[in-house]
Scaffold this motif. Structure first.
Motif, PDB file in Angstrom:
ATOM      1  N   ASN A   1      20.120  60.190  11.671  1.00 32.47           N
ATOM      2  CA  ASN A   1      20.269  61.366  11.022  1.00 32.47           C
ATOM      3  C   ASN A   1      19.983  62.764  11.744  1.00 32.47           C
ATOM      4  O   ASN A   1      20.600  63.719  11.637  1.00 32.47           O
ATOM      5  CB  ASN A   1      19.311  61.575   9.610  1.00 32.47           C
ATOM      6  CG  ASN A   1      19.994  60.865   8.551  1.00 32.47           C
ATOM      7  OD1 ASN A   1      21.281  60.382   8.681  1.00 32.47           O
ATOM      8  ND2 ASN A   1      19.303  60.438   7.607  1.00 32.47           N
ATOM      9  N   GLN A   2      19.026  62.736  12.541  1.00 34.43           N
ATOM     10  CA  GLN A   2      18.337  63.618  13.293  1.00 34.43           C
ATOM     11  C   GLN A   2      18.912  63.728  15.102  1.00 34.43           C
ATOM     12  O   GLN A   2      18.708  64.501  15.471  1.00 34.43           O
ATOM     13  CB  GLN A   2      16.836  63.826  13.418  1.00 34.43           C
ATOM     14  CG  GLN A   2      16.316  63.922  11.866  1.00 34.43           C
ATOM     15  CD  GLN A   2      16.736  65.118  11.290  1.00 34.43           C
ATOM     16  OE1 GLN A   2      16.742  66.011  11.999  1.00 34.43           O
ATOM     17  NE2 GLN A   2      17.061  65.246  10.081  1.00 34.43           N
TER      18      GLN A   2
ATOM     19  N   SER B   1      18.140  62.700  21.414  1.00 37.13           N
ATOM     20  CA  SER B   1      17.776  63.988  20.593  1.00 37.13           C
ATOM     21  C   SER B   1      17.032  64.811  21.519  1.00 37.13           C
ATOM     22  O   SER B   1      16.800  64.741  22.816  1.00 37.13           O
ATOM     23  CB  SER B   1      16.467  63.489  19.399  1.00 37.13           C
ATOM     24  OG  SER B   1      15.870  62.664  19.984  1.00 37.13           O
TER      25      SER B   1
ATOM     26  N   LYS C   1      21.160  63.722  18.252  1.00 40.02           N
ATOM     27  CA  LYS C   1      22.113  64.887  18.811  1.00 40.02           C
ATOM     28  C   LYS C   1      23.311  63.976  19.354  1.00 40.02           C
ATOM     29  O   LYS C   1      24.530  64.607  19.663  1.00 40.02           O
ATOM     30  CB  LYS C   1      21.696  65.906  19.756  1.00 40.02           C
ATOM     31  CG  LYS C   1      20.316  66.729  19.077  1.00 40.02           C
ATOM     32  CD  LYS C   1      21.251  67.609  18.114  1.00 40.02           C
ATOM     33  CE  LYS C   1      20.015  68.806  17.532  1.00 40.02           C
ATOM     34  NZ  LYS C   1      20.896  69.649  16.574  1.00 40.02           N
TER      35      LYS C   1
END
Length: 285
Positions: free
Chosen positions: A175-176, A103, A178
């Motif tokens: 979900n978050q 992320s 990258k």
């Protein structure tokens, strides 16, 4: 009581030219003292997070593995036998896959990184081709000796990663995210293997390395005094260190006598716009 012994299982180095270059001089072209100076200031955790999934944390405990963050990357260690440091204390299964979520820590990461926005894709760094990605075209994670630069070849469709999250990783974790980092003990070829085919640890652990290139943008200077703007005739590199000198008589196509009197600061990474696939940095003077 005998202290447990650990040996490096594998390493992942994460380099970024925005932080390591100096102005227009690439990191590898710097003098050794300057390279070491930039490395001392460098920490990949300034811009990225790479965190093990819950399943991988369980495997760390199961196989008595440890992971440590360094300024240059991540090191995973295996506990080894006292009488033979090439043999893991608990036999590591050859089909073991360690998964990590990628992320952004810096919200401006894509502004200064040479990549397309991840609107419809996600990063995949893997030393093998997982079943979920058999039909997906992507490049395998390079080793340090390859010195490969990050490109769209390491980006896969978002839906393929979402499928992996649905079947292999807790969707709430992903979900978050990258992207996804997957490290199998047996890679797609011998160079990408983490352990030997007989399950022992390598004498020289595998070192993976991902190099992010810095973005170059056209630099638009807005002169507030006379409400005019001028743009460089070629893209210039964005770097945290050093300075890119702008020449009024060669870096602009528009003739303007006032330009010779101006100083041209380098842009920040916050003000960037995209126009017809070209990137522009906005600077107000």
């Amino acid at each position: 009581m005998i202290a447990a012994q650990y040996k490096k299982l594998f390493l992942l180095k994460v380099y970024h030219a925005y932080y390591l270059n100096s102005g227009e001089v690439a990191f590898e072209d710097l003098e050794e003292d300057d390279r070491q100076s930039n490395l001392r200031k460098y920490n990949w955790q300034d811009f990225l997070r790479i965190t093990p999934t819950q399943a991988t944390l369980k495997n760390f405990k199961r196989f008595q593995l440890l992971y440590r963050f360094t300024n240059e990357g991540i090191i995973v260690f295996s506990r080894v036998m006292e009488e033979n440091v090439q043999e893991s204390f608990i036999n590591i299964e050859q089909d073991l896959v360690l998964s990590f979520l990628i992320s952004y820590k810096d919200p401006y990461f894509e502004n200064y990184t040479a990549m397309d926005p991840l609107s419809n894709g996600k990063i995949l760094l893997s030393n093998f081709i997982p079943q979920h990605f058999q039909e997906v075209d992507f490049e395998l994670m390079p080793t340090e000796s390859e010195n490969t630069v990050f490109s769209e070849a390491f980006v896969v469709p978002r839906e393929s990663v979402d499928t992996y999250f649905a079947e292999g990783v807790n969707p709430n974790e992903g979900n978050q995210a990258k992207g996804l980092l997957l490290v199998s003990m047996q890679g797609e070829n011998g160079n990408l293997n983490v352990t030997n085919v007989n399950g022992t640890l390598k004498v020289n652990p595998t070192v993976f390395k991902i190099n992010f290139d810095n973005r170059s943008t056209y630099w638009t200077y807005h002169q507030q005094a006379n409400n005019s703007s001028v743009t460089t005739n070629s893209p210039k590199p964005l770097t945290k260190n050093g300075f890119v000198q702008i020449q009024s008589d060669s870096d602009f196509d528009e003739p303007n006598d006032d330009l010779s009197e101006l100083k041209f600061p380098n842009p920040s990474v916050e003000r960037i716009r995209i126009d017809e696939n070209n990137y522009y940095s906005e600077i107000y003077i």
